[in-house]
Scaffold this motif. Structure first.
Motif, PDB file in Angstrom:
ATOM      1  N   LEU A  88      21.174 134.547  92.451  1.00 21.30           N
ATOM      2  CA  LEU A  88      20.670 133.181  92.542  1.00 21.30           C
ATOM      3  C   LEU A  88      21.617 132.202  91.844  1.00 21.30           C
ATOM      4  N   PHE A  89      22.073 132.570  90.656  1.00 22.97           N
ATOM      5  CA  PHE A  89      23.020 131.716  89.938  1.00 22.97           C
ATOM      6  C   PHE A  89      24.315 131.552  90.740  1.00 22.97           C
ATOM      7  N   ASP A  90      24.792 132.639  91.347  1.00 23.71           N
ATOM      8  CA  ASP A  90      26.014 132.559  92.153  1.00 23.71           C
ATOM      9  C   ASP A  90      25.831 131.617  93.339  1.00 23.71           C
ATOM     10  N   LEU A  91      24.688 131.720  94.018  1.00 19.63           N
ATOM     11  CA  LEU A  91      24.432 130.860  95.171  1.00 19.63           C
ATOM     12  C   LEU A  91      24.415 129.388  94.774  1.00 19.63           C
ATOM     13  N   VAL A  92      23.746 129.092  93.679  1.00 22.51           N
ATOM     14  CA  VAL A  92      23.651 127.702  93.236  1.00 22.51           C
ATOM     15  C   VAL A  92      25.012 127.199  92.756  1.00 22.51           C
ATOM     16  N   ARG A  93      25.738 128.053  92.026  1.00 22.55           N
ATOM     17  CA  ARG A  93      27.056 127.633  91.536  1.00 22.55           C
ATOM     18  C   ARG A  93      27.982 127.280  92.684  1.00 22.55           C
TER      19      ARG A  93
END
Length: 292
Positions: A88-93
């Motif tokens: 999730l963090f990777d997608l948002v980043r």
């Protein structure tokens, strides 16, 4: 790959798999029949401590202004494990990255491995060991690894890639008795890699190739499962020595970002150890090579 769609689909599938009871909510007797599987958006917002409009906007793929605190709260509300949270963090980043930065792959493809890595593999002559990248390309293997995974390394489908072999080579179901589990693992690993490195053209091409060669891969891809398989056990039916079970450990090469060393082992004195010894004696003249 469309980051907004990736965020939307990932959050939607994570929400759909949770019941109110699993999330710690007590359904209201006045709520009536639930028209959606899993949690409602307002229930996720309630659990995460954010407004319903804010969560709705995020689930639609608009991640502008999403802070780590908010993402942590949403990950907790959806009961995401560590790999799913990182995804999730990777997608948002990557969704919030600038255009210039987004066009630069985080892990540029390497044309060759460092000589030190070749030497390390050759020195590990007592155990099968190989190096792969995040998109499951098998970049190098010592002689014992190439003997153990001979059907993969010798597959006519090129370049050598674990997922390509699993889904496109007709011998894969025979080589992997637990083919469904291996297929799920490959797809979940590629999903996680897409989150980390969405602008890798070779990765996009691989996913496109696998998606257009039948619906087996496509169905799994649509589940948005992500995993990082660092260790475990695997069964194979080797064409020379028959059934084998071995353990594997995956280690990230910190000096070579995006590359992983996988070492396989068997219990001493077991039938699997005898099979591995047979493979070693059969393959004594094989040298470490890179697939074409």
């Amino acid at each position: 790959m469309d980051r907004r769609s990736e965020i939307r689909n990932f959050l939607t599938t994570r929400r759909a798999r949770l019941t109110p009871e699993q999330a710690g909510l007590t359904p209201s007797p006045l709520a009536g029949t639930r028209r959606v599987p899993g949690l409602r958006r307002e229930e996720v917002a309630q659990l995460a401590g954010v407004s319903v409009p804010y969560y709705t906007r995020l689930e639609r793929g608009d991640a502008r202004g999403a802070t780590d605190v908010v993402l942590d709260a949403i990950a907790g509300a959806l009961l995401l494990d560590n790999t799913e949270r990182a995804h999730l963090f990777d997608l948002v980043r990557t969704a919030n990255a600038t255009t210039a930065r987004a066009r630069t792959p985080r892990h540029p493809a390497r044309r060759s491995l460092r000589p030190e890595l070749w030497n390390m593999l050759e020195a590990m002559n007592g155990v099968p060991a190989y190096i792969r990248n995040g998109r499951l390309d098998l970049l190098a293997g010592n002689a014992l690894a190439r003997a153990l995974f001979a059907p993969v390394f010798d597959s006519p489908v090129r370049p050598v890639n674990s997922a390509r072999f699993t889904f496109l080579d007709p011998v894969a179901p025979e080589f992997y008795p637990d083919w469904d589990a291996v297929a799920d693992q490959n797809v979940a690993t590629l999903r996680a890699e897409v989150g980390r490195n969405p602008h890798d053209k070779a990765l996009s091409d691989l996913i496109g190739e696998l998606s257009t060669r039948g619906d087996t891969f496509d169905r799994r891809w649509g589940r948005h499962e992500v995993r990082r398989h660092r260790a475990g056990a695997k069964r194979i039916t080797h064409p020379l020595v028959g059934d084998m079970t071995f353990n594997y450990e995956t280690m990230q090469l910190t000096a070579d970002e995006g590359l992983y060393l996988i070492i396989c082992g068997v219990a001493p004195g077991s039938r699997d150890a005898d099979a591995l010894n047979l493979l070693a004696s059969w393959n004594t003249t094989t040298t470490t090579t890179t697939p074409a």
